[in-house]
Design an enzyme around this catalytic site. Structure first.
Site, mmCIF file in Angstrom:
data_model
loop_
_atom_site.group_PDB
_atom_site.id
_atom_site.type_symbol
_atom_site.label_atom_id
_atom_site.label_comp_id
_atom_site.label_asym_id
_atom_site.label_seq_id
_atom_site.Cartn_x
_atom_site.Cartn_y
_atom_site.Cartn_z
ATOM 1 N N HIS A 38 0.840 -1.208 0.000
ATOM 2 C CA HIS A 38 0.000 0.000 0.000
ATOM 3 C C HIS A 38 0.873 1.256 0.000
ATOM 4 O O HIS A 38 0.629 2.205 -0.763
ATOM 5 C CB HIS A 38 -0.903 -0.029 1.240
ATOM 6 N N GLU B 79 2.430 1.714 -3.400
ATOM 7 C CA GLU B 79 1.455 2.242 -4.367
ATOM 8 C C GLU B 79 1.407 3.766 -4.302
ATOM 9 O O GLU B 79 1.382 4.456 -5.323
ATOM 10 C CB GLU B 79 0.075 1.660 -4.073
ATOM 11 N N HIS B 80 1.455 4.311 -3.084
ATOM 12 C CA HIS B 80 1.432 5.764 -2.910
ATOM 13 C C HIS B 80 2.747 6.399 -3.371
ATOM 14 O O HIS B 80 2.751 7.390 -4.099
ATOM 15 C CB HIS B 80 1.214 6.119 -1.435
ATOM 16 N N GLU C 200 -4.640 6.989 7.012
ATOM 17 C CA GLU C 200 -5.741 6.289 6.353
ATOM 18 C C GLU C 200 -6.077 4.995 7.087
ATOM 19 O O GLU C 200 -7.251 4.725 7.394
ATOM 20 C CB GLU C 200 -5.370 5.959 4.906
#
Length: 987
Positions: A63, A66-67, A159
């Site tokens: 994750h 991905e950012h 998040e």
């Protein structure tokens, strides 16, 4: 015979007439990469590159990567080129997806030049990202001193900290963890906030090196394009810089579950417990088939899932929901084939802790009964019909929808094109059913009743769950702080300063490819009615377009003068009506008939929109839509006539259950919908359109209603009053003087048949409702006086949703296009940097709400509160002082045009004209004004609509946030602090 195209070998080519496309599967002869081209005569092109990314811990490395991969690359060393391309292209979709075992970077656009631009950016971001240490600190995690105390910061950290408060997400993760031991699915691919700080920068770099390689990738192309040219671009921009590596990222088979003991799982409480006596969730998950081995079984289990759950006549609906054992199915129920081994989950929300065994017994008895008697044939036919519709309906981004359906099969099987074999599977199943083969009885026996590889979980809400997470976070930070030396403390401060310098550094965005304003189509595209007629006094418009043999009929009616005593029940009426029975059929039978002959029955919605010429007045309309295959026109109109003329509002127990489940679902969603509810509330104080049906007020009303219905003494009387009012709303809506129809269909010959059916419908309505032909008297809505909110709503969450709203203007105003451009630039140039990058929020932006005539600034999953409002004010000041350049204006216009020209589904074409009277002349005028927007105009509207209201205190501010707030500081700043909804009890 194999064909060669550059470095690609064509492995398979196949025509799929039912999808109007040809599939071509290639393999790179040097690197082993896969390429799938879905060749279709569709100018709306799509692309995606996918990597299998299997995490081995809970740090969220996939994750975070991905950012961070989207924070700058070798060819485009610009901070966050991904976000900056949003305003430099006419994309219809740009995003990145992290799944449990994959990462995908998809986009779509209608413009060929834009496609090449985005492809170049995506390839460089995927294969050659900078992965700078500062981006790691910003996006993944870091520690900073705040008032001499350490705090964790980072976009992904915040998040996932927000998601950790969601009991549904926590349950779903634990189901996967417990049911698939020994696989990557045990780990949280998004990241556990308590584990994310264990992720090292070198771990991220190594993960990219190992997984983001062409030998571990699949490329997807969809649409009308020169695939030869696309292959060239892949080679030049990425592939020719790599050598093949031997990499095995295949997901293994899970170990058998070792214990059958029920797991009792403590979870965060629901935002609003609709019934404190039934606060638990129960889930039983069976591990089923390996999807790589038998795709037909995967298809059958999907149909079986639909038949078991998705109708009011379905076996599980009757045994689990109608019995009132629980309020609704658990999230993620049914068959899931998104991972290597399909799982089948059966479970309930809203049960009492002592009822878990009753739920288990009900599940087993229901499955045994289905094995004994088989599914009702009509139920199976309706499941097959809905399956056919899902794959036939051309939605607004059909290409990406098709690509996403191929993800699990591309990852885990030899044939990525399995979703295109639908007709073949349906034909095989029909042949088996015609021979009375016990297809589903055998499946239930094998994969459910006799399957010992399952896990059972009972969740129990823990009021200390969130505070416990906070305590662990505080303990972790204290441990770090205790070990700090003077040198390491200095390093933390220096890293924070360096990150701030990098965030403030001007970027050379000219390095990025871009479209220009002159590349934009100057004329507005129009959708013409093929026929306009009047049937029995009711206007009817027809639009003929290719619809894959599906017709869509909309009915709209004016509800502006709906009596005040009925207004607050209109949203509940909308939620209930498609689940009710009729005088001819009980609700469960009618549900099956609708599923068998239509697309999900009669959908409904209501709209409240400021008039195009002023925000001082607005329109309110109720809309019903029914869709059906052309071969089912007769059946569909029988259903619609029965629905409109015979709907039953006297099914007391059923309607009570529907209300309870509706309230339960919406209160559970409250934790993750703060921006939506905050925007609705903030704008409701500013214009009459926004004030009409404010969503938090509606939820409060419905929660109170649900609570009253639980009262055994007063409940029945209250229900009688509700049902009487629902019936009055139904009758009120069906008034001839306010009815109008819009029909989308694919062939002219359908027009005459549909017109004939509408004539019969008009006659049925006339004979059923005495007020049908009586015009309603003129109605003048009371004048609306704006006011402001400044309220903090406390929720059991760990981050905040922040909204500030201003009065804007109407659609046909000369200021409206400039406001759209202003908000686009403000989002990309200012709020992205101040609120997301510096503040650590997951997202932030500004938008013009055309329905309510308001301007909304917002952030979500934000660790800050008042600091974010300061960032909003700073941004407004920048634009009032003209601190932006001409390039920003061009990018702002492109951003607006990308949304304006975004492809819409065939059934939505012309809807703006039908519902809101936005005609071609008005659309063209708006387009011309948008192209002409100048710097002076942007500064003018920034001062008029943002700066001046700020000075006068005429902006509404709303926060949905964590319970641990500095109430004294907020109250000193003039804030009202409260909970959004009082807890419902059985008093």
């Amino acid at each position: 015979m194999l064909q060669r195209r550059f470095a690609w070998v064509l492995k398979k080519s196949q025509s799929h007439p039912e999808f109007n496309l040809t599939s071509n599967v290639y393999e790179h002869d040097k690197l082993g990469s896969k390429l799938i081209h879905l060749d279709k005569a569709d100018t709306h092109k799509a692309f995606a590159v996918m990597f299998r990314t299997t995490p081995n811990d809970d740090t969220g490395v996939a994750h975070c990567l991905e950012h961070i991969a989207l924070c700058g690359s070798q060819k485009y060393p610009v901070r966050d080129p991904f976000m900056k391309m949003l305003s430099r292209s006419l994309n219809s979709y740009m995003n990145a997806w992290t799944g449990s075992d994959f990462t995908m970077y998809p986009f779509s656009t209608q413009n060929s030049k834009d496609f090449s631009n985005l492809l170049s950016v995506y390839l460089d971001a995927s294969f050659f990202p900078l992965l700078s240490y500062q981006d790691f600190l910003q996006e993944a995690w870091r520690v900073e001193f705040v008032n001499d105390k350490l705090q964790y910061k980072g976009v992904v950290f915040n998040e996932m900290k927000g998601r950790a408060s969601d009991p549904n997400e926590y349950l779903i993760h634990n189901i996967m963890k417990e049911s698939l031991p020994g696989t990557c699915y045990e780990n949280n691919s998004g990241g556990d906030p308590l584990s994310i700080p264990n992720l090292k920068y070198t771990d991220l770099q190594n993960f990219h090196k190992n997984f983001y390689h062409p030998s571990n990738s699949t490329f997807f192309f969809y649409g009308d394009m020169d695939i030869k040219k696309c292959m060239d671009e892949l080679e030049v921009n990425a592939l020719d810089k790599f050598e093949k590596i031997n990499i095995n990222t295949q997901v293994g088979i899970a170990k058998k579950i070792s214990t059958k003991d029920q797991i009792v799982l403590k979870v965060p409480p629901d935002a609003v417990p609709t019934n404190p006596n039934k606060p638990c969730k129960y889930a039983k998950t069976y591990v089923c088939n390996d999807i790589s081995e038998d795709p037909y079984t995967t298809f059958l289990l999907g149909i079986m899932s639909t038949a078991l759950f998705d109708s009011q006549d379905s076996p599980m609906y009757k045994s689990l929901l109608e019995s009132e054992l629980g309020s609704d199915y658990v999230q993620g129920y049914g068959y899931d084939f998104s991972i290597r081994q399909g799982t089948f989950t059966i479970g309930l929300n809203g049960i009492s802790e002592k009822d878990d065994k009753k739920v288990e017994e009900a599940i087993i008895k229901t499955l045994q009964k289905v094995v004994e008697t088989g599914f009702d044939k009509t139920l199976l036919e309706s499941a097959l019909h809905q399956c056919e519709i899902r794959n036939k309906e051309a939605k607004e981004n059909y290409g990406l929808m098709l690509i996403s359906s191929m993800i699990p099969f591309t990852l885990h099987s030899q044939d990525p094109l399995i979703p295109l074999k639908l007709n073949e599977f349906v034909d095989t199943l029909r042949a088996q059913l015609a021979k009375n083969e016990p297809v589903f009885q055998e499946l239930i026996t094998k994969y459910l009743l006799e399957n010992t590889n399952y896990v059972r979980i009972l969740t129990v809400p823990d009021s200390e769950f969130v505070s416990g997470l906070n305590d662990k976070e505080t303990k972790s930070l204290l441990e770090i702080q205790e070990k700090l030396t003077g040198e390491s403390s200095i390093k933390i401060n220096e890293e924070a300063k360096e990150l701030l310098l990098v965030q403030n550094k001007e970027q050379n965005v000219d390095l990025l490819p871009t479209l220009k304003v002159e590349d934009i189509e100057k004329k507005s595209k129009s959708v013409k009615y093929s026929q306009e007629t009047v049937i029995g006094g009711m206007p009817v418009k027809y639009i003929i377009q290719p619809t894959n043999g599906i017709s869509y009929l909309r009915l709209k009616t004016n509800i502006y003068d709906l009596p005040i005593e009925l207004r607050r029940l209109l949203p509940m009426y909308r939620r209930l009506i498609n689940s009710l029975g009729t005088e001819k059929h009980p609700y469960n039978e009618f549900d099956i008939i609708k599923d068998l002959r239509t697309i999900s029955g009669v959908a409904s919605s209501y709209t409240c929109k400021s008039e195009n010429e002023t925000i001082d007045r607005h329109s309110e309309q109720f809309v019903m839509k029914i869709a059906f295959l052309d071969r089912n026109i007769d059946h569909a109109f029988d259903i619609l006539t029965e629905f409109l003329t015979q709907l039953r509002f006297d099914e007391h127990e059923h309607i009570t259950n529907l209300i309870q489940r509706s309230v339960k679902r919406r209160t559970e969603d409250l934790l993750d919908s703060g921006t939506s509810y905050g925007s609705s509330l903030a704008t409701s104080s500013l214009t009459s359109a926004a004030n009409s049906y404010e969503s938090l007020d509606i939820l409060k009303h419905d929660c109170n209603l649900s609570s009253q219905l639980m009262n055994t003494t007063s409940g029945p009387k209250i229900l009688d009053d509700i049902l009487s009012k629902l019936k009055q709303i139904h009758s009120f809506i069906l008034n001839k003087s306010h009815l109008e129809f819009l029909v989308h269909t694919s062939e002219e010959k359908n027009q005459d048949l549909i017109s004939e059916k509408l004539s019969f419908l008009e006659n049925s309505l006339k004979t059923t409702y005495s007020n049908f032909e009586i015009p309603r008297p003129p109605f003048e809505y009371p004048k609306f006086d704006p006011f402001v909110y400044q309220t903090y709503f406390k929720l059991p969450i760990q981050v905040n949703y922040i909204v500030e709203a201003f009065i804007g203007t109407h659609f046909d105003s000369e200021d409206y296009p400039a406001l759209k451009v202003l908000c686009e630039i403000m989002s990309m140039k200012s709020l992205l940097k101040e609120v997301r990058e510096k503040g650590g929020a997951y997202g932030a932006g500004a938008r013009v709400d055309s329905s309510s005539g308001t301007i909304v600034l917002s952030s979500f999953r934000d660790p800050n509160t008042l600091k974010t409002f300061n960032a909003f004010e700073k941004s407004i000041k920048e634009f009032c002082e003209g601190r932006f350049v001409d390039r920003d204006i061009d990018e702002g216009k492109l951003g607006v045009f990308s949304k304006l020209d975004k492809p819409v589904a065939v059934y939505d074409k012309g809807v703006g004209r039908f519902l809101y009277k936005i005609d071609q002349e008005m659309k063209q005028r708006y387009r011309e004004r948008l192209i002409a927007v100048s710097r002076e105009k942007i500064v003018e509207v920034a001062k008029k609509y943002l700066e001046e209201p700020l000075k006068k205190g005429m902006s509404s501010k709303v926060i949905f946030g964590k319970e641990e707030v500095e109430e004294k500081e907020l109250k000193n700043a003039g804030w009202k602090v409260e909970v959004p909804i009082d807890v419902i009890s059985n008093k």
